[in-house]
Scaffold this motif. Sequence first.
Motif, PDB file in Angstrom:
ATOM      1  N   VAL A 133       0.848  -1.200   0.000  1.00 28.53           N
ATOM      2  CA  VAL A 133       0.000   0.000   0.000  1.00 28.53           C
ATOM      3  C   VAL A 133       0.880   1.246   0.000  1.00 28.53           C
ATOM      4  O   VAL A 133       0.596   2.240  -0.685  1.00 28.53           O
ATOM      5  N   ASP A 134       1.960   1.211   0.770  1.00 32.20           N
ATOM      6  CA  ASP A 134       2.894   2.334   0.773  1.00 32.20           C
ATOM      7  C   ASP A 134       3.481   2.577  -0.616  1.00 32.20           C
ATOM      8  O   ASP A 134       3.772   3.706  -0.995  1.00 32.20           O
ATOM      9  N   GLU A 135       3.663   1.478  -1.372  1.00 37.04           N
ATOM     10  CA  GLU A 135       4.223   1.618  -2.720  1.00 37.04           C
ATOM     11  C   GLU A 135       3.264   2.368  -3.639  1.00 37.04           C
ATOM     12  O   GLU A 135       3.693   3.105  -4.528  1.00 37.04           O
ATOM     13  N   VAL A 136       1.970   2.195  -3.444  1.00 32.98           N
ATOM     14  CA  VAL A 136       0.989   2.951  -4.234  1.00 32.98           C
ATOM     15  C   VAL A 136       1.174   4.436  -3.976  1.00 32.98           C
ATOM     16  O   VAL A 136       1.153   5.253  -4.901  1.00 32.98           O
ATOM     17  N   ARG A 137       1.386   4.788  -2.705  1.00 32.86           N
ATOM     18  CA  ARG A 137       1.629   6.191  -2.364  1.00 32.86           C
ATOM     19  C   ARG A 137       2.957   6.675  -2.968  1.00 32.86           C
ATOM     20  O   ARG A 137       3.080   7.833  -3.369  1.00 32.86           O
ATOM     21  N   LYS A 146       1.601  -5.193  -6.786  1.00 28.00           N
ATOM     22  CA  LYS A 146       2.870  -5.940  -6.811  1.00 28.00           C
ATOM     23  C   LYS A 146       3.483  -5.936  -8.217  1.00 28.00           C
ATOM     24  O   LYS A 146       4.704  -5.847  -8.362  1.00 28.00           O
ATOM     25  N   LEU A 147       2.632  -6.027  -9.230  1.00 18.01           N
ATOM     26  CA  LEU A 147       3.144  -6.000 -10.597  1.00 18.01           C
ATOM     27  C   LEU A 147       3.620  -4.593 -10.959  1.00 18.01           C
ATOM     28  O   LEU A 147       4.695  -4.417 -11.555  1.00 18.01           O
ATOM     29  N   ALA A 148       2.853  -3.581 -10.570  1.00 24.64           N
ATOM     30  CA  ALA A 148       3.254  -2.197 -10.849  1.00 24.64           C
ATOM     31  C   ALA A 148       4.572  -1.866 -10.155  1.00 24.64           C
ATOM     32  O   ALA A 148       5.408  -1.144 -10.701  1.00 24.64           O
ATOM     33  N   ALA A 149       4.770  -2.422  -8.960  1.00 22.53           N
ATOM     34  CA  ALA A 149       5.971  -2.136  -8.174  1.00 22.53           C
ATOM     35  C   ALA A 149       7.235  -2.690  -8.810  1.00 22.53           C
ATOM     36  O   ALA A 149       8.349  -2.290  -8.443  1.00 22.53           O
ATOM     37  N   GLN A 150       7.094  -3.585  -9.763  1.00 27.12           N
ATOM     38  CA  GLN A 150       8.275  -4.137 -10.437  1.00 27.12           C
ATOM     39  C   GLN A 150       8.871  -3.157 -11.455  1.00 27.12           C
ATOM     40  O   GLN A 150      10.009  -3.334 -11.905  1.00 27.12           O
ATOM     41  N   TYR A 151       8.106  -2.131 -11.804  1.00 31.88           N
ATOM     42  CA  TYR A 151       8.539  -1.239 -12.879  1.00 31.88           C
ATOM     43  C   TYR A 151       9.935  -0.647 -12.661  1.00 31.88           C
ATOM     44  O   TYR A 151      10.775  -0.717 -13.575  1.00 31.88           O
TER      45      TYR A 151
END
Length: 586
Positions: free
Chosen positions: A109-113, A501-506
Amino acid sequence: MAQTKTPDTQTIYAAYAERIDAVLSALEMEGALPPGVSRANVAVEPPRDPSHGDIATNAAMVLAKPAKTNPRALAEQIVEHLNREPDIEAAEIAGPGFINLRIADRAWVDEVRAISALGEGYGRSAMGAGSRVNVEYVSANPTGPMHMGHCRGAVVGDALASLLDATGHQVTREYYVNDAGGQVDVLARSAHVRYREALGESVGEIPEGLYPGEYLIPVGKALAEEFGDKYAAAPESEWLALFRPRAVAAMMDLIRADLAKLGIAHDVFASEAELQAAGKPAEAEKWLREQGLVYDGELEKPKGKTPDDWEPVELPLFRSTRFGDDQDRPIRKSDGSWTYFGADLAYHMQKAENADALIDIWGADHAGTVKRIKAAVAALSQGQGKPIPFDVKLVQMVQLMRDGEPVKMSKRSGNFVTLADVVDEVGKDVVRFTMLTRKPEAQMDFDFAKVVEASKDNPVFYVQYAHARIRSTMRKAGEENLAPSDEALDTLGPEDVALVKLAAQYPRVVEAAAQAREPHRIAFYLYDLAAAFHAFWNAGNDDPSKRVILTQDPKLSGARLYLVAQIGQVIRNGLGLLGVEAVEEM
């Protein structure tokens, strides 16, 4: 609510890489690891099988040997430290010593922020640490407009340059103008025919061996306006040197215009003619002779049957065999003029003066030249006092098709399909993205019908449609008085977090693509992210509770809108690296 990340906050994979590095430092302090052991090969990445966890590391596998222990024993010590981290729900050892981590949802969730806070900067990094990289691409002979044979290398080179720029390198985009060879004399003679035509002479069919394309008609008219009929009947010796630079300049104007249609602009246009006029090849030869890398000798006899007219000739030869080539190469011809290799060697020497690394993008038909140029750059590295990494990316030709049939040639060009015609028909974005949907060394068919098809099988459409769908969702949400909000991100469910999780791999995909010099990895990733988003969206068609817009639950709807907005940001960032527009609607 968790604290919002600021733009200088690390992304999740970088943060966990730092945590693992801190654990390894702690183990050094405890004496479990010897001090100073290189951690360069320690990887922190998603496991190949998502069921194994969220993040995996090979730290124990890489460091066990210098630690004089077995990987599982070292892994147990690493895991003991990692289990103290509050966001790590489980740290497990797999196989001979790999470590898999399961990360709490609050970290994702923090990664979305983080995506929201970093915006256009999400995925950019300082990995390159200001290293100067020269990327030379296109470098088509200045004898006519760009054709589709040049297109793929142009896109690959430009996307690679953007990728390196995004990862902290100082990038120079360079074009080498081959304006000193025999093909430029042919161009000048072809322009002379059009010059006579502009003066009213009936020239009939363009003589064989000259360039027949209509693109030289304006060049002939410009020459007629400048010189009148002064050189219409004059011998070639009087006008060739005058017509040559003017014809080249006109062709380079055409080429720049064609590249602009693709969204490509170079920083440097290096002229081979100017390189030779400045005596650079002679300088290179002098330095190489001083190093014992050029000597006067005879070429080996051709393999197989020796021609009847073959005679041994003493030529200045570069000792390319010392650097892995299969024979030494001449840098000058018997008439004293420079061989293509001799000029190219001097050109790379010139580039190396202002770069820490060199990358060339070549057509696959130049594969035979790779070994000798690499040998030359290896030799030149000695003169720079440091190794100069040099990479050559070979790009296969593109076969143009229309509904499965080969495309006919262009009348304007004379014997090929122009890049401008293709871009005008299907658009810059389609051309650029399509060129990156396969590895550059793989053969490619470009079918005009398929590249504009509105289907999942068309990656360009599929990725752009994902972004357009997100923007449409935002507009519809506004009509329902709903807005993205991070206040209730803790209400997101497993399907939502899986998309995060997939977006965070970018960011790690960007770094890995830059390290491998493979911009197509970004296109592949964007397709996977678009597919995941479309599946996420379509789930709401079967189960209304999974929809993004939920008027009956504004908090959850706000959280999903916030998530979806960040998926759109990642898609925009990725498309931006590839030079492709993220469209608002389709």
